[in-house]
Write an enzyme that holds these catalytic residues in place. Structure first.
Site, PDB file in Angstrom:
ATOM      1  N   GLU A  58       4.113   4.005   6.331  1.00 38.84           N
ATOM      2  CA  GLU A  58       2.867   3.240   6.244  1.00 38.84           C
ATOM      3  C   GLU A  58       1.807   4.048   5.507  1.00 38.84           C
ATOM      4  O   GLU A  58       1.735   5.267   5.654  1.00 38.84           O
ATOM      5  CB  GLU A  58       2.342   2.945   7.655  1.00 38.84           C
ATOM      6  CG  GLU A  58       2.595   1.537   8.150  1.00 38.84           C
ATOM      7  CD  GLU A  58       1.781   0.461   7.452  1.00 38.84           C
ATOM      8  OE1 GLU A  58       1.415   0.625   6.266  1.00 38.84           O
ATOM      9  OE2 GLU A  58       1.519  -0.556   8.096  1.00 38.84           O
ATOM     10  N   ASP A  59       0.982   3.369   4.745  1.00 40.87           N
ATOM     11  CA  ASP A  59      -0.135   4.045   4.087  1.00 40.87           C
ATOM     12  C   ASP A  59      -1.207   4.405   5.116  1.00 40.87           C
ATOM     13  O   ASP A  59      -1.635   5.536   5.215  1.00 40.87           O
ATOM     14  CB  ASP A  59      -0.723   3.153   2.970  1.00 40.87           C
ATOM     15  CG  ASP A  59      -0.966   1.717   3.427  1.00 40.87           C
ATOM     16  OD1 ASP A  59      -0.679   1.384   4.605  1.00 40.87           O
ATOM     17  OD2 ASP A  59      -1.439   0.913   2.606  1.00 40.87           O
ATOM     18  N   PHE A 109     -13.781   2.713   5.270  1.00 42.61           N
ATOM     19  CA  PHE A 109     -12.863   1.991   4.393  1.00 42.61           C
ATOM     20  C   PHE A 109     -12.482   2.903   3.234  1.00 42.61           C
ATOM     21  O   PHE A 109     -13.339   3.511   2.597  1.00 42.61           O
ATOM     22  CB  PHE A 109     -13.516   0.714   3.852  1.00 42.61           C
ATOM     23  CG  PHE A 109     -12.577  -0.066   2.972  1.00 42.61           C
ATOM     24  CD1 PHE A 109     -11.607  -0.882   3.538  1.00 42.61           C
ATOM     25  CD2 PHE A 109     -12.633   0.050   1.588  1.00 42.61           C
ATOM     26  CE1 PHE A 109     -10.708  -1.571   2.733  1.00 42.61           C
ATOM     27  CE2 PHE A 109     -11.737  -0.635   0.779  1.00 42.61           C
ATOM     28  CZ  PHE A 109     -10.779  -1.452   1.352  1.00 42.61           C
ATOM     29  N   VAL A 110     -11.189   3.030   2.995  1.00 50.30           N
ATOM     30  CA  VAL A 110     -10.736   3.932   1.932  1.00 50.30           C
ATOM     31  C   VAL A 110      -9.871   3.202   0.908  1.00 50.30           C
ATOM     32  O   VAL A 110      -9.277   2.156   1.206  1.00 50.30           O
ATOM     33  CB  VAL A 110      -9.942   5.132   2.515  1.00 50.30           C
ATOM     34  CG1 VAL A 110     -10.847   6.042   3.326  1.00 50.30           C
ATOM     35  CG2 VAL A 110      -8.755   4.673   3.360  1.00 50.30           C
ATOM     36  N   ARG A 139      -5.558   1.059  -6.563  1.00 51.16           N
ATOM     37  CA  ARG A 139      -4.308   1.640  -6.064  1.00 51.16           C
ATOM     38  C   ARG A 139      -3.831   2.813  -6.909  1.00 51.16           C
ATOM     39  O   ARG A 139      -3.094   3.665  -6.452  1.00 51.16           O
ATOM     40  CB  ARG A 139      -3.182   0.587  -6.049  1.00 51.16           C
ATOM     41  CG  ARG A 139      -3.392  -0.563  -5.090  1.00 51.16           C
ATOM     42  CD  ARG A 139      -2.098  -1.359  -4.950  1.00 51.16           C
ATOM     43  NE  ARG A 139      -2.297  -2.675  -4.374  1.00 51.16           N
ATOM     44  CZ  ARG A 139      -2.343  -2.935  -3.069  1.00 51.16           C
ATOM     45  NH1 ARG A 139      -2.237  -1.956  -2.198  1.00 51.16           N
ATOM     46  NH2 ARG A 139      -2.517  -4.161  -2.629  1.00 51.16           N
ATOM     47  N   GLY A 163       0.760  -1.246   0.000  1.00 53.52           N
ATOM     48  CA  GLY A 163       0.000   0.000   0.000  1.00 53.52           C
ATOM     49  C   GLY A 163       0.789   1.294   0.000  1.00 53.52           C
ATOM     50  O   GLY A 163       0.331   2.307  -0.524  1.00 53.52           O
ATOM     51  N   ASP A 205      -5.840  -0.338  -1.755  1.00 54.11           N
ATOM     52  CA  ASP A 205      -6.670  -1.123  -2.673  1.00 54.11           C
ATOM     53  C   ASP A 205      -7.972  -1.602  -2.052  1.00 54.11           C
ATOM     54  O   ASP A 205      -8.149  -1.609  -0.844  1.00 54.11           O
ATOM     55  CB  ASP A 205      -5.888  -2.356  -3.130  1.00 54.11           C
ATOM     56  CG  ASP A 205      -5.793  -3.400  -2.025  1.00 54.11           C
ATOM     57  OD1 ASP A 205      -5.378  -3.038  -0.904  1.00 54.11           O
ATOM     58  OD2 ASP A 205      -6.168  -4.561  -2.263  1.00 54.11           O
ATOM     59  N   ASP A 264      -4.530   1.208  11.167  1.00 57.82           N
ATOM     60  CA  ASP A 264      -5.907   0.962  11.609  1.00 57.82           C
ATOM     61  C   ASP A 264      -5.880   0.562  13.081  1.00 57.82           C
ATOM     62  O   ASP A 264      -5.983   1.402  13.957  1.00 57.82           O
ATOM     63  CB  ASP A 264      -6.515  -0.114  10.710  1.00 57.82           C
ATOM     64  CG  ASP A 264      -7.971  -0.389  11.041  1.00 57.82           C
ATOM     65  OD1 ASP A 264      -8.498   0.245  11.949  1.00 57.82           O
ATOM     66  OD2 ASP A 264      -8.581  -1.252  10.385  1.00 57.82           O
ATOM     67  N   LYS A 315      -6.450   5.690  11.526  1.00 63.39           N
ATOM     68  CA  LYS A 315      -7.852   5.492  11.899  1.00 63.39           C
ATOM     69  C   LYS A 315      -8.033   5.577  13.413  1.00 63.39           C
ATOM     70  O   LYS A 315      -7.065   5.508  14.165  1.00 63.39           O
ATOM     71  CB  LYS A 315      -8.332   4.126  11.397  1.00 63.39           C
ATOM     72  CG  LYS A 315      -8.631   4.111   9.910  1.00 63.39           C
ATOM     73  CD  LYS A 315      -9.358   2.830   9.557  1.00 63.39           C
ATOM     74  CE  LYS A 315      -9.582   2.740   8.074  1.00 63.39           C
ATOM     75  NZ  LYS A 315     -10.236   1.483   7.698  1.00 63.39           N
TER      76      LYS A 315
HETATM   77  P1  5GP Z   1      -3.611  -2.589  11.175  1.00 66.44           P
HETATM   78  O1  5GP Z   1      -2.555  -3.634  11.471  1.00 66.44           O
HETATM   79  O2  5GP Z   1      -3.164  -1.211  11.589  1.00 66.44           O
HETATM   80  O3  5GP Z   1      -4.947  -2.949  11.730  1.00 66.44           O
HETATM   81  O4  5GP Z   1      -3.836  -2.620   9.607  1.00 66.44           O
HETATM   82  C1  5GP Z   1      -3.105  -1.835   8.737  1.00 66.44           C
HETATM   83  C2  5GP Z   1      -3.197  -2.361   7.338  1.00 66.44           C
HETATM   84  O5  5GP Z   1      -4.535  -2.748   7.014  1.00 66.44           O
HETATM   85  C3  5GP Z   1      -2.813  -1.267   6.344  1.00 66.44           C
HETATM   86  O6  5GP Z   1      -1.434  -1.255   6.062  1.00 66.44           O
HETATM   87  C4  5GP Z   1      -3.672  -1.641   5.134  1.00 66.44           C
HETATM   88  O7  5GP Z   1      -2.993  -2.589   4.363  1.00 66.44           O
HETATM   89  C5  5GP Z   1      -4.906  -2.302   5.732  1.00 66.44           C
HETATM   90  N1  5GP Z   1      -6.021  -1.337   5.878  1.00 66.44           N
HETATM   91  C6  5GP Z   1      -6.519  -0.838   7.021  1.00 66.44           C
HETATM   92  N2  5GP Z   1      -7.550   0.008   6.781  1.00 66.44           N
HETATM   93  C7  5GP Z   1      -7.689   0.070   5.437  1.00 66.44           C
HETATM   94  C8  5GP Z   1      -8.582   0.796   4.562  1.00 66.44           C
HETATM   95  O8  5GP Z   1      -9.462   1.576   4.943  1.00 66.44           O
HETATM   96  N3  5GP Z   1      -8.388   0.598   3.222  1.00 66.44           N
HETATM   97  C9  5GP Z   1      -7.452  -0.240   2.726  1.00 66.44           C
HETATM   98  N4  5GP Z   1      -7.359  -0.341   1.403  1.00 66.44           N
HETATM   99  N5  5GP Z   1      -6.598  -0.939   3.521  1.00 66.44           N
HETATM  100  C10 5GP Z   1      -6.715  -0.776   4.861  1.00 66.44           C
END
Ligand code: 5GP
Length: 177
Positions: free
Chosen positions: A99-100, A152-153, A165, A45, A159, A103, A131
């Site tokens: 990081e993109d 969700f984005v 993407r 991402g 993606d 969450d 988030k």
């Molecule tokens: P975490 O470990 O912080 O819960 O998850 C992070 C990863 O989940 C991000 O690097 C991404 O790949 C995916 N992710 C979390 N939220 C979103 C979202 O709203 N859209 C997309 N496309 N990916 C997300």
């Protein structure tokens, strides 16, 4: 904009992202002005964000793309994740994880701990989006582009089922889908 079965609407414009990337790069450049950090963008991402960010940095830096892979941990708590693709020594390096989106931040937290244990000089995180769950849990992210809720984005590297993407802006699922 329709991606697969879902309708998305613009959430953050390409211009707003561009402006934010410049602000983040200016802060990072100021904080690291006497250093040569090693940037670790987390694939897939963050490839678009990382590419734009490095072009705005004014400090010398190295960049090495990494991935997060899951493996079955020995604990019953489920899957643990770890970094793969690390090719250089991280000893004594100033690391900046790119990081993109953060969450829950659980994987990120583990990766930061893993990198600190490798004898790095410092480990910080720059994330374009953060988030609500990560904010509530006080996950350490020094540089944040946009704080968002739990929608969700996609777009700008993010993606939906592998698609979207390549959009220049960031989109969110319409009507709470
Ligand atoms: P975490 O470990 O912080 O819960 O998850 C992070 C990863 O989940 C991000 O690097 C991404 O790949 C995916 N992710 C979390 N939220 C979103 C979202 O709203 N859209 C997309 N496309 N990916 C997300």
């Amino acid at each position: 904009m329709k991606v697969k079965d879902l309708e998305f609407k613009e959430f953050i414009s390409a211009e707003a992202i561009d402006q934010k990337v410049k602000e983040l790069a200016a802060k990072v450049s100021e904080d690291y002005k006497d250093k040569t950090p090693l940037l670790l963008p987390i694939l897939n991402g963050s490839f678009v964000f990382a590419s734009d960010l490095v072009k705005e940095l004014t400090v010398p830096c190295r960049i090495s793309f990494v991935k997060v892979s899951s493996y079955n941990g020995t604990q019953s708590t489920g899957q643990l994740k770890t970094l793969i693709g690390l090719e250089e020594s991280l000893f004594n390096q100033h690391i900046i994880i790119i990081e993109d989106i953060v969450d829950t931040g659980l994987t990120l937290q583990k990766i930061v701990e893993e990198l600190r244990a490798l004898g790095t000089k410092s480990v910080e995180v720059v994330a374009l989006l953060r988030k609500k769950p990560a904010r509530e849990k006080s996950i350490e992210v020094k540089y944040v582009g946009f704080d968002i809720e739990e929608e969700f984005v996609l777009g700008y590297g993010l993606d939906y089922d592998g698609l979207g993407r390549n959009s220049k802006g960031i989109y969110q699922a319409a009507n709470g889908q």
